[in-house]
Structures are given as structure tokens and as C-alpha cells.
Design an enzyme around this catalytic site. Structure first.
Site, mmCIF file in Angstrom:
data_model
loop_
_atom_site.group_PDB
_atom_site.id
_atom_site.type_symbol
_atom_site.label_atom_id
_atom_site.label_comp_id
_atom_site.label_asym_id
_atom_site.label_seq_id
_atom_site.Cartn_x
_atom_site.Cartn_y
_atom_site.Cartn_z
ATOM 1 N N GLU A 1 2.818 -1.348 -3.971
ATOM 2 C CA GLU A 1 2.639 -1.766 -2.576
ATOM 3 C C GLU A 1 1.158 -1.626 -2.250
ATOM 4 O O GLU A 1 0.614 -0.528 -2.282
ATOM 5 C CB GLU A 1 3.486 -0.871 -1.668
ATOM 6 C CG GLU A 1 3.277 -1.151 -0.192
ATOM 7 C CD GLU A 1 3.946 -0.098 0.712
ATOM 8 O OE1 GLU A 1 5.011 0.453 0.346
ATOM 9 O OE2 GLU A 1 3.393 0.168 1.796
ATOM 10 N N ARG B 1 -4.327 -1.942 5.060
ATOM 11 C CA ARG B 1 -5.065 -0.994 5.916
ATOM 12 C C ARG B 1 -6.561 -1.206 5.869
ATOM 13 O O ARG B 1 -7.291 -0.693 6.709
ATOM 14 C CB ARG B 1 -4.782 0.441 5.459
ATOM 15 C CG ARG B 1 -3.461 0.924 5.945
ATOM 16 C CD ARG B 1 -3.134 2.296 5.427
ATOM 17 N NE ARG B 1 -1.715 2.367 5.243
ATOM 18 C CZ ARG B 1 -1.040 3.444 4.920
ATOM 19 N NH1 ARG B 1 -1.667 4.581 4.711
ATOM 20 N NH2 ARG B 1 0.254 3.385 4.786
ATOM 21 N N THR C 1 2.027 -1.737 5.029
ATOM 22 C CA THR C 1 1.408 -1.539 6.347
ATOM 23 C C THR C 1 1.225 -2.880 7.073
ATOM 24 O O THR C 1 0.200 -3.139 7.694
ATOM 25 C CB THR C 1 0.065 -0.775 6.240
ATOM 26 O OG1 THR C 1 0.172 0.261 5.260
ATOM 27 C CG2 THR C 1 -0.287 -0.116 7.568
ATOM 28 N N LYS D 1 12.721 1.098 4.230
ATOM 29 C CA LYS D 1 11.749 2.163 3.979
ATOM 30 C C LYS D 1 12.075 3.259 4.996
ATOM 31 O O LYS D 1 12.408 2.949 6.143
ATOM 32 C CB LYS D 1 10.341 1.605 4.191
ATOM 33 C CG LYS D 1 9.238 2.648 4.299
ATOM 34 C CD LYS D 1 7.894 1.969 4.281
ATOM 35 C CE LYS D 1 6.787 2.915 4.734
ATOM 36 N NZ LYS D 1 5.551 2.697 3.989
HETATM 37 C C1 3PG Z 1 3.101 4.867 3.645
HETATM 38 O O1 3PG Z 1 2.590 3.962 4.296
HETATM 39 O O2 3PG Z 1 4.158 4.707 3.030
HETATM 40 C C2 3PG Z 1 2.482 6.206 3.676
HETATM 41 O O3 3PG Z 1 1.205 6.201 4.198
HETATM 42 C C3 3PG Z 1 2.556 6.930 2.393
HETATM 43 O O4 3PG Z 1 2.496 8.271 2.757
HETATM 44 P P1 3PG Z 1 1.678 9.313 1.910
HETATM 45 O O5 3PG Z 1 0.232 8.882 1.992
HETATM 46 O O6 3PG Z 1 1.906 10.635 2.588
HETATM 47 O O7 3PG Z 1 2.199 9.281 0.522
#
Ligand code: 3PG
Length: 216
Positions: free
Chosen positions: A49, A53, A77, A137
Site C-alpha cells: 500500500e 500522504r 490514505t 481496514k
Molecule cells: C495506516 O495508514 O494504516 C497507518 O498509518 C499505519 O499505522 P502505523 O504507522 O502505526 O503502522
């Protein structure tokens, strides 16, 4: 009311079945995307994924799709329709959102790339559930009840499957993978920023391969 198509459902199921781990990747330098994803692939990761961002996300998706045609490359995101379209145009094979809006859920019913909608409550899950979504998710997993919350969801929604992310690390992933409603866990821990900054791609491969063998 329109419903999720079999094609979309099958695509998301195929993606989730392809890997117990889904790295959540944020590209801070455009040249990192391909070698980083190649390193993950070399370590056995088949699903990635890449988040939108940063301004490099969409281009990274396009380049990684070309470089790794055997991997499943999704966009993460995604928070609005413009980003959904941008991700599809870049070649994203699936879309991940941190939460849901009715506009995104409806758009995704007829989109090219299927959606893995992010939810954190039963009410959000139900917005997707009534449109036919069964794969979600679960975000941000660790602060919204983690393993206990997912166990509780198994009561009212026994046919729903979750990909938890948010605060999960290598040593906690096992507890999630032991749940019968979890097949894949995600997170940024597979691509630590300090290792990516050093462009230590061999270490990324080690983390991926080590995590997979420990958790399989
Ligand atoms: C996401 O978007 O799934 C999260 O930012 C992942 O979370 P993590 O950085 O705590 O693994």
C-alpha cells in the site's frame, strides 16, 4: 440501492489472500519507491500500500506497477474522490481509505479499482456492510481496542474480514493474525524511516523475510 460487484469483492479478497503482511509505505524521496518495493518483494511481500500522504505517492504507484508487475500495488490514505481518481489513473490495483464517507463508498461501487474501506466503529462498518462490503481496514487498530475489538466484531459481523493497521508492530502482529476475522495485518513497521533514509534495501528485505517467516 447499488451493491458491491462480485469483481470488486473478489479482487479485494485476492489481494488480502496474497499476503499476511501489507506494508503501509510513504515515499519521501521519489527515487526510493522502486528500490524499496523491490526490496520488500525480494523479502516475499506481494501486496503493498503506497500512501498518498506525500506528493510522490501517485508517481510511486505508477513506477512500482511497472517495475513489479507481479505485486499487488494499492493506494493508501485516500481521503477524497479526487485522490481516488488520481490513484486509479496511476494504476493502483486497489484503494485503501483510513475511514469512510458515503461519497467514497458509493463512488467505489463503479470505480475501476476496488476499495478496502477503513472503519473504526460498528456504525461505520454498517455503512459499508449494507452496500455489500465484507472486507475492511480496521484503523487505528491499537487505540480502538485492537484484538479485543476485532473479537467483539466477530459476534454481529461473522462474515466480515479485517486488515488491522495503526500501531501494530512485528511482535504484536501475531495476536491479530490468530483471529479468525483477520488474514492480513498492515503497518509502517516493515519500512522503518531510518532504514529507508539510509537506503539500506538489504535490511528492508531482511525485515520482510524475517517477519514473514516468524508470522507464517
Ligand atoms: C495506516 O495508514 O494504516 C497507518 O498509518 C499505519 O499505522 P502505523 O504507522 O502505526 O503502522
Amino acid at each position: 440501492m447499488s451493491q458491491l460487484s462480485d469483481f470488486h469483492r473478489e479482487r479485494i479478497r485476492t489481494v488480502l489472500k496474497a499476503s499476511i503482511l501489507m506494508p503501509v509505505i510513504t515515499i519521501r524521496h521519489p527515487g526510493d519507491a522502486v528500490p524499496l518495493c523491490q526490496a520488500l518483494f525480494a523479502g516475499g511481500i506481494r501486496v503493498m500500500e503506497i500512501t498518498l500522504r506525500t506528493e510522490y505517492g501517485a508517481e510511486a504507484i505508477k513506477n512500482v506497477r511497472e517495475a513489479l508487475p507481479e505485486a499487488w500495488v494499492g493506494a493508501g490514505t485516500v481521503t477524497c474522490l479526487a485522490q481516488y481518481r488520481e490513484a486509479e489513473a496511476a494504476g493502483a490495483q486497489f484503494i485503501v481509505t483510513p475511514g469512510v464517507t458515503e461519497a467514497l463508498l458509493e463512488f467505489s461501487l463503479t470505480s475501476e479499482a476496488p476499495l478496502l474501506p477503513g472503519i473504526s466503529t460498528a456504525s461505520e462498518l454498517m455503512l459499508g456492510y449494507c452496500l455489500g462490503y465484507r472486507e475492511f481496514k480496521f484503523f487505528p487498530a491499537e487505540v480502538i481496542g485492537g484484538v479485543s475489538a476485532l473479537n467483539a466484531f466477530d459476534g454481529p459481523f461473522p462474515d466480515a474480514t479485517f486488515c488491522p493497521t495503526g500501531g501494530i508492530r512485528r511482535h504484536t502482529a501475531r495476536d491479530y493474525l490468530a483471529l479468525n476475522n483477520v488474514q492480513t495485518v498492515g503497518g509502517s513497521w516493515l519500512t522503518p524511516e531510518e532504514i529507508v533514509a539510509k537506503k539500506d534495501w538489504a535490511e528492508i528485505t531482511n525485515i520482510a523475510a524475517g517477519s514473514l517467516s516468524e508470522l507464517s
